[in-house]
Motif scaffolding. Sequence first.
Motif, PDB file in Angstrom:
ATOM      1  N   GLY A 323      11.186  18.643  -8.576  1.00 49.55           N
ATOM      2  CA  GLY A 323      10.488  17.333  -7.610  1.00 49.55           C
ATOM      3  C   GLY A 323       9.782  16.653  -8.242  1.00 49.55           C
ATOM      4  N   LEU A 324       9.862  15.341  -8.176  1.00 49.35           N
ATOM      5  CA  LEU A 324       9.081  14.191  -8.646  1.00 49.35           C
ATOM      6  C   LEU A 324       8.856  13.218  -7.770  1.00 49.35           C
ATOM      7  N   GLY A 325       7.712  12.572  -8.080  1.00 48.78           N
ATOM      8  CA  GLY A 325       7.366  11.237  -7.261  1.00 48.78           C
ATOM      9  C   GLY A 325       6.021  10.839  -7.495  1.00 48.78           C
ATOM     10  N   TYR A 326       5.584   9.999  -6.496  1.00 45.11           N
ATOM     11  CA  TYR A 326       4.310   9.359  -6.695  1.00 45.11           C
ATOM     12  C   TYR A 326       3.543   9.532  -5.234  1.00 45.11           C
ATOM     13  N   GLY A 327       2.330   9.136  -5.124  1.00 46.64           N
ATOM     14  CA  GLY A 327       1.552   9.134  -4.040  1.00 46.64           C
ATOM     15  C   GLY A 327       0.058   8.363  -3.993  1.00 46.64           C
ATOM     16  N   LEU A 328      -0.760   8.479  -3.176  1.00 43.37           N
ATOM     17  CA  LEU A 328      -1.772   7.926  -2.733  1.00 43.37           C
ATOM     18  C   LEU A 328      -2.753   8.706  -2.460  1.00 43.37           C
ATOM     19  N   ARG A 329      -4.018   8.522  -2.678  1.00 40.46           N
ATOM     20  CA  ARG A 329      -5.106   9.472  -2.601  1.00 40.46           C
ATOM     21  C   ARG A 329      -6.206   8.534  -2.256  1.00 40.46           C
ATOM     22  N   PHE A 330      -6.848   8.658  -0.815  1.00 40.55           N
ATOM     23  CA  PHE A 330      -7.862   7.886  -0.106  1.00 40.55           C
ATOM     24  C   PHE A 330      -9.056   8.492   0.251  1.00 40.55           C
ATOM     25  N   LYS A 331     -10.239   8.138  -0.483  1.00 38.64           N
ATOM     26  CA  LYS A 331     -11.278   8.905  -0.235  1.00 38.64           C
ATOM     27  C   LYS A 331     -12.392   8.078   0.699  1.00 38.64           C
ATOM     28  N   SER A 332     -12.755   8.606   1.720  1.00 37.09           N
ATOM     29  CA  SER A 332     -13.559   7.926   2.634  1.00 37.09           C
ATOM     30  C   SER A 332     -14.814   8.867   3.338  1.00 37.09           C
ATOM     31  N   PRO A 333     -15.571   8.353   3.886  1.00 39.12           N
ATOM     32  CA  PRO A 333     -16.790   9.318   4.158  1.00 39.12           C
ATOM     33  C   PRO A 333     -16.309  10.264   5.248  1.00 39.12           C
ATOM     34  N   ILE A 334     -15.430  10.145   6.016  1.00 40.23           N
ATOM     35  CA  ILE A 334     -15.082  11.389   7.092  1.00 40.23           C
ATOM     36  C   ILE A 334     -13.822  12.159   6.414  1.00 40.23           C
ATOM     37  N   GLY A 335     -13.409  11.983   5.043  1.00 38.36           N
ATOM     38  CA  GLY A 335     -12.374  13.025   4.739  1.00 38.36           C
ATOM     39  C   GLY A 335     -11.501  12.376   3.570  1.00 38.36           C
ATOM     40  N   HIS A 336     -10.900  13.236   3.122  1.00 35.54           N
ATOM     41  CA  HIS A 336      -9.739  12.736   1.830  1.00 35.54           C
ATOM     42  C   HIS A 336      -8.333  12.609   2.460  1.00 35.54           C
ATOM     43  N   PHE A 337      -7.556  11.649   2.397  1.00 33.78           N
ATOM     44  CA  PHE A 337      -6.360  11.449   2.913  1.00 33.78           C
ATOM     45  C   PHE A 337      -5.455  11.235   1.590  1.00 33.78           C
ATOM     46  N   GLN A 338      -4.272  12.058   1.735  1.00 33.14           N
ATOM     47  CA  GLN A 338      -3.122  12.010   0.870  1.00 33.14           C
ATOM     48  C   GLN A 338      -2.037  11.939   1.345  1.00 33.14           C
ATOM     49  N   VAL A 339      -1.077  11.119   0.506  1.00 33.98           N
ATOM     50  CA  VAL A 339       0.099  10.535   0.754  1.00 33.98           C
ATOM     51  C   VAL A 339       1.116  10.710  -0.579  1.00 33.98           C
ATOM     52  N   ASP A 340       2.319  11.958  -0.265  1.00 30.90           N
ATOM     53  CA  ASP A 340       2.966  11.915  -1.249  1.00 30.90           C
ATOM     54  C   ASP A 340       4.537  11.589  -0.915  1.00 30.90           C
ATOM     55  N   TYR A 341       4.950  11.059  -1.731  1.00 27.81           N
ATOM     56  CA  TYR A 341       6.407  10.648  -1.778  1.00 27.81           C
ATOM     57  C   TYR A 341       7.398  11.306  -2.779  1.00 27.81           C
ATOM     58  N   ALA A 342       8.162  12.324  -2.448  1.00 28.14           N
ATOM     59  CA  ALA A 342       8.704  13.256  -3.507  1.00 28.14           C
ATOM     60  C   ALA A 342      10.419  12.877  -3.257  1.00 28.14           C
ATOM     61  N   ILE A 343      11.262  13.342  -4.249  1.00 33.51           N
ATOM     62  CA  ILE A 343      12.471  13.314  -4.517  1.00 33.51           C
ATOM     63  C   ILE A 343      12.986  14.628  -4.987  1.00 33.51           C
ATOM     64  N   ASN A 344      13.846  15.532  -4.488  1.00 33.53           N
ATOM     65  CA  ASN A 344      14.110  16.868  -5.000  1.00 33.53           C
ATOM     66  C   ASN A 344      15.481  16.591  -5.843  1.00 33.53           C
ATOM     67  N   ALA A 345      15.840  17.697  -6.403  1.00 34.63           N
ATOM     68  CA  ALA A 345      17.199  17.658  -7.269  1.00 34.63           C
ATOM     69  C   ALA A 345      18.434  17.203  -6.478  1.00 34.63           C
TER      70      ALA A 345
END
Length: 360
Positions: A323-345
């Motif tokens: 699997g491969l892809g890209y994502g975003l990591r957002f750091k804020s005072p209330i927590g860390h948010f992660q979004v990943d977009y992936a594609i498989n074989a």
Amino acid sequence: MGAQKSIHAGKAKIDVNVDFTHKLCASLRLPSLRNSGSPLSLLIGSLCIKHPNLFGGSEKLDVSWDKGLYDSNILVAYRRPRPQWVAQQCFVMQHSLSPEIGVHGIPVDNFSRSGSGGVNLSRLSVGLDLNEPASSKWSSTTSIKFENVRLLNDDGRSITRDLDGFPVTCSGNAHDSMVVLKQESQYAKANDRSFSRFTMQIEQGIPVLSKWLIFNRFKCVASKGIKVGPAFLLTSLTGGSIVGDMAPYQAFAIGGLGSVRGYGEGAVGSGRSCLVANTELTFPLSKMLEGSLFLDCGTDLGSGRLVPGNPALRQGKPGSGVGLGYGLRFKSPIGHFQVDYAINAFHQKTLYFGITNLAS
């Protein structure tokens, strides 16, 4: 999208956290595991009670309850003060209930998601944790626990076989019992530009009674991070294997967030052995936002057929995947948010949401 409250009752402290955020995130990533009309099924939260001096001798008592969408965990931990140069002891009693998706889940949408296989894992454990005094780079934890594992259907009734009629326990009964001796060691080294970490876990099933499980299970994780200009490159390699008695729920599940992205949980395979490699490059986009590129791959090393009942073959899992892809990591005072977009074989795309380190 939640609420936190701390209450002091004498010397005890009670932390209450009610959160609806995970309901939104999980609903975008996972299919419905079961039908539930209860309003409490929408509730995600935790309750934590801490007492720093239970009997007047600095004994510490921690009681916590965590409830997820389809899982729950209750933990009671009691610690007595000991000198810092000897191992710290902690008596632990824990009960957890969760869907067994990694092994018995049914892959859907070209393996990008895993649906319920009608098997849920109820685990009760009682035992002792020993934390060895940490050196500058090494730390070690030893535990010995009695475990009772019971398999349930989506209605909460005990089962001995899955939807295809194959046993879900090693004993063939409604539950498995075992005494497990576990040793976990970790080495960590870090500086301003890089870090290295190596973790090894070894579990040994002790034959106290003839019907209890006897096995040896090990898992090791090696990771290395290095700064490349303003970016950070992280690579990790995970491997494991189990020999001896084995129930299907003890298999290594490959696929999903934290394993091979682009696949559902356990949708790549489930075997007696596993090997998973992850590479991720993160780079700053702003003060609070980072971008990432990643590549994951994993295999059961052909050991899926050695799992009792061969659930991976019956569900058509490939046994290996990329699997491969890209994502975003957002750091804020209330927590860390992660979004990943992936594609498989199989060219199926998957979107992952994650929230960590929420402030209490």
